[in-house]
Structures are given as C-alpha cells and as structure tokens.
Design an enzyme around this catalytic site. Structure first.
Site, PDB file in Angstrom:
ATOM      1  N   ARG A   1       0.781  -1.237   0.000  1.00  0.00           N
ATOM      2  CA  ARG A   1       0.000   0.000   0.000  1.00  0.00           C
ATOM      3  C   ARG A   1       0.816   1.292   0.000  1.00  0.00           C
ATOM      4  O   ARG A   1       0.245   2.379   0.088  1.00  0.00           O
ATOM      5  CB  ARG A   1      -1.015   0.045   1.154  1.00  0.00           C
ATOM      6  CG  ARG A   1      -2.102  -1.005   1.060  1.00  0.00           C
ATOM      7  CD  ARG A   1      -3.358  -0.570   1.759  1.00  0.00           C
ATOM      8  NE  ARG A   1      -3.173  -0.429   3.195  1.00  0.00           N
ATOM      9  CZ  ARG A   1      -4.144  -0.049   4.023  1.00  0.00           C
ATOM     10  NH1 ARG A   1      -5.359   0.207   3.563  1.00  0.00           N
ATOM     11  NH2 ARG A   1      -3.921   0.049   5.323  1.00  0.00           N
ATOM     12  N   ASP A   2       2.128   1.197  -0.127  1.00  0.00           N
ATOM     13  CA  ASP A   2       2.928   2.418  -0.248  1.00  0.00           C
ATOM     14  C   ASP A   2       4.195   2.147  -1.042  1.00  0.00           C
ATOM     15  O   ASP A   2       5.301   2.564  -0.662  1.00  0.00           O
ATOM     16  CB  ASP A   2       3.257   2.972   1.137  1.00  0.00           C
ATOM     17  CG  ASP A   2       3.677   4.450   1.096  1.00  0.00           C
ATOM     18  OD1 ASP A   2       3.402   5.103   0.074  1.00  0.00           O
ATOM     19  OD2 ASP A   2       4.262   4.929   2.083  1.00  0.00           O
ATOM     20  N   VAL A   3       4.030   1.434  -2.163  1.00  0.00           N
ATOM     21  CA  VAL A   3       5.175   1.170  -3.027  1.00  0.00           C
ATOM     22  C   VAL A   3       5.552   2.473  -3.734  1.00  0.00           C
ATOM     23  O   VAL A   3       4.729   3.089  -4.412  1.00  0.00           O
ATOM     24  CB  VAL A   3       4.842   0.079  -4.070  1.00  0.00           C
ATOM     25  CG1 VAL A   3       6.006  -0.090  -5.045  1.00  0.00           C
ATOM     26  CG2 VAL A   3       4.524  -1.239  -3.388  1.00  0.00           C
TER      27      VAL A   3
ATOM     28  N   THR B   1       1.007   7.467  -0.195  1.00  0.00           N
ATOM     29  CA  THR B   1       1.575   8.737  -0.608  1.00  0.00           C
ATOM     30  C   THR B   1       0.687   9.352  -1.676  1.00  0.00           C
ATOM     31  O   THR B   1       0.351   8.689  -2.666  1.00  0.00           O
ATOM     32  CB  THR B   1       2.998   8.530  -1.154  1.00  0.00           C
ATOM     33  OG1 THR B   1       3.807   7.916  -0.124  1.00  0.00           O
ATOM     34  CG2 THR B   1       3.634   9.841  -1.566  1.00  0.00           C
TER      35      THR B   1
ATOM     36  N   ASN C   1      10.613   3.931  -0.868  1.00  0.00           N
ATOM     37  CA  ASN C   1      10.482   2.691  -0.095  1.00  0.00           C
ATOM     38  C   ASN C   1      11.139   1.511  -0.793  1.00  0.00           C
ATOM     39  O   ASN C   1      10.836   0.358  -0.506  1.00  0.00           O
ATOM     40  CB  ASN C   1       9.012   2.385   0.187  1.00  0.00           C
ATOM     41  CG  ASN C   1       8.446   3.269   1.276  1.00  0.00           C
ATOM     42  OD1 ASN C   1       9.188   3.808   2.101  1.00  0.00           O
ATOM     43  ND2 ASN C   1       7.132   3.418   1.298  1.00  0.00           N
TER      44      ASN C   1
END
Length: 333
Positions: free
Chosen positions: A194-196, A235, A200
């Site tokens: 959920r935040d690739v 993001t 990261n």
C-alpha cells in the site's frame, strides 16, 4: 538509521516505530500474547530476495526498534551504477509451503526465537536510548534520538543522482521487473504493501532492489475476494483515481496504479500526470522530451497500470506477463 552489531561487527538498519502512532489494524500478537507491530511479524514470515530481511525486534515504553538488514548503496554525487554481466540474474525465491502468510497470522502462529521483546539496553546492537536524570524525572519524549544523517540508499536518491535525473529504459526495465516480482509474491500471500514508491525501495550499485517500510501493509486471505477500504494509507502522488475520488477501494488494484506511477518516475523523473484532473481520468501525459524516448511497449504497460477504472486495470499477473518485461530479470538489455 543504522547500528553496528557489537559482537559480529556488521551494520544493520533500525526503524523506530512510535507505539502510540500504530493504528489498531496494524497490531499482531506473538506467542506470548504480546502486541507487536504487524509489519514486524509479517517480515519475519515472508521469504523473498526483494524484501528486506527481518533480524530482530526490541522495545521500550515509547518505541519498537525494528532491526533489519541494511541494503543498498549510499547514493551521493559521483556514485555510478556497476555494469552487470549478461548472465546476471535475479535470485530465485525460496521454496515455500502451501501455508500462506495470511494463514499463519490468522491462526496466531508465531515462529519462536524470531522475535524478542528485550529492552534495547539489553541488546548487542547498543541501542541505549533511555537516560536517567538527577531530578528523577523521566524526560523521554517520542521524538527520534539524534543521529548523523547519511546519504540515502533509496531509489529516489538513485534517480536524483543520475545524470539526467531519470534512468535509461533498460535500467528502468530491470528495476521495475524486480518490483513487479516482489508485488506478485506478496499478492500470492494475500499481502498488499500500500505504499510502493521510490523512497520505499533501497537499491545498490548493481540495481538490485529491496522493498522496505511495511507500516501500511494489509493482509487478507488470498483465496477470498479482497475487501474494500475507505481510508487511504500511502503517498498522495501515488494515489489511484478511485482513491482521489474518495471511493471505497481494493488494495491490489490501487497497488497496480502505484506501479504505473513508479514506472513514470523511473523513466522521466516525474509523475505521469501533470494535474490531478489527469490523474482522476487516468490520462497519461509524459514530459515531451522524456516521453519521446519511451518505447511503445513500455508506454502500453504504463497505461494498463493507470487505467482509471480499477475493474479494467491490469492485475499483477498481467503486468508480470507483459511483453515489455519478458526476460527482464534474466538479463540486462
């Protein structure tokens, strides 16, 4: 930040997790019934060369200290990519059993000896963060302890330090193929990061990447339909069209959207959308100078990831099988 193992001498990464900031859905339980971050438990159970390795977990009254392998090249001006030989390959996944990570977590099965709830002052890593004052008052605050900032090891900085603040299509293809393989593995386990994003992903001079920061992760039964979510954890620049419309969304299609945005950053150094309106409608518009260099096949894959309709959007299996990625992990072209 990083730390040095006192006895073995190797350097590791340490993530500070403020206990009071952990959402209720991001907790798990160890075999003793202690609440620990879901991120830490999940990392101890997964096994993929592109996912950062779990080493240990410590805690005090304020923080959890998640100790992980330290991967990547410290990117600063002048650092260059190493040329890989033609036979360079992505490490293969280790064989896994028929039991998924989601099954393990659902049944509260805990791998003994992988976790420790030792206080950091008992650690061989030397995380001595608590200080007693002469007035007898505990002056501890939830702010991070001071440390010296080092050059970043993430993909964002790698792109920023490249000559044109974007990568060649060959390098972008190799990196993107690794990320797709990671997301595919996680999806098979019922896991969505959920935040690739570029910040990261840590990357070394050979362009080998590892995914980090699973603080927004969700885990479900991979054999069942994926649930819908109302809250966005991620993001904004990578938010999918349905999230921007404040609609209930499923995590896997939203993850595919982030892959399309990431691909644009790799190739052009910027978002595929010049405005929020373009993002809402899924209208990809690359910078003319950069976009002219992107192959038709690559652009097709990007647009499949960025379809505004999550029902029509490519899934991870389609992305992985796309002709643009054929053979990408076996050889840098």
């Amino acid at each position: 930040m990083s730390a040095i193992h006192r006895h073995e001498g190797h350097e590791v990464a340490v993530k500070f997790i403020i206990k009071s900031k952990i959402p209720e859905h991001s907790w798990a339980y160890d075999d003793d019934g202690n609440r620990i971050p879901l991120e830490a438990k999940m990392l101890s159970l997964v096994n993929h060369p592109g996912i950062i390795k779990f080493i240990d977990l410590f805690e005090d009254e304020v923080y959890f200290y998640l100790v992980e392998e330290l991967h990547g090249t410290p990117w600063s001006a002048g650092v260059k990519f190493s040329k890989l030989p033609d036979s360079a390959t992505m490490p293969s996944r280790s064989s896994s059993s028929n039991t998924s990570v989601s099954d393990v977590l659902a049944d509260n099965i805990y791998r003994a000896s992988q976790y420790s709830t030792r206080k950091p002052e008992d650690s061989s890593l030397g995380l001595h963060l608590r200080e007693e004052h002469s007035d007898g008052v505990d002056h501890r605050t939830p702010s991070k302890p001071e440390f010296v900032r080092r050059p970043s090891r993430d993909l964002f900085e790698c792109i920023e330090q490249s000559e044109y603040k974007r990568l060649s299509e060959a390098d972008a293809r190799y990196i993107f193929a690794q990320v797709v393989d990671i997301v595919d593995y996680l999806d098979d386990e019922g896991i969505t990061h959920r935040d690739v994003k570029d910040e990261n992903l840590v990357i070394d001079e050979n362009l080998k990447v590892k995914l980090i920061d699973f603080g927004s992760v969700v885990i479900t039964d991979p054999t069942q339909p994926r649930p819908y979510y109302d809250l966005f954890y991620g993001t904004a620049a990578y938010a999918s069209s349905e999230i921007l419309r404040k609609m209930p969304y499923q995590a896997p299609p939203a993850e595919i959207w982030t892959l399309g945005v990431l691909l644009s950053y790799l190739l052009t150094g910027s978002s595929p959308f010049p405005s929020e309106t373009h993002a809402l409608e899924g209208k990809v518009k690359l910078d003319e100078q950069c976009g002219a260099r992107v192959s038709r096949s690559c652009l097709h894959l990007m647009k499949r990831c960025l379809d505004a309709d999550p029902e029509r959007r490519a899934d991870i299996k389609e992305v992985k099988a796309h002709p643009w990625l054929k053979g990408a992990l076996a050889r840098r072209c």
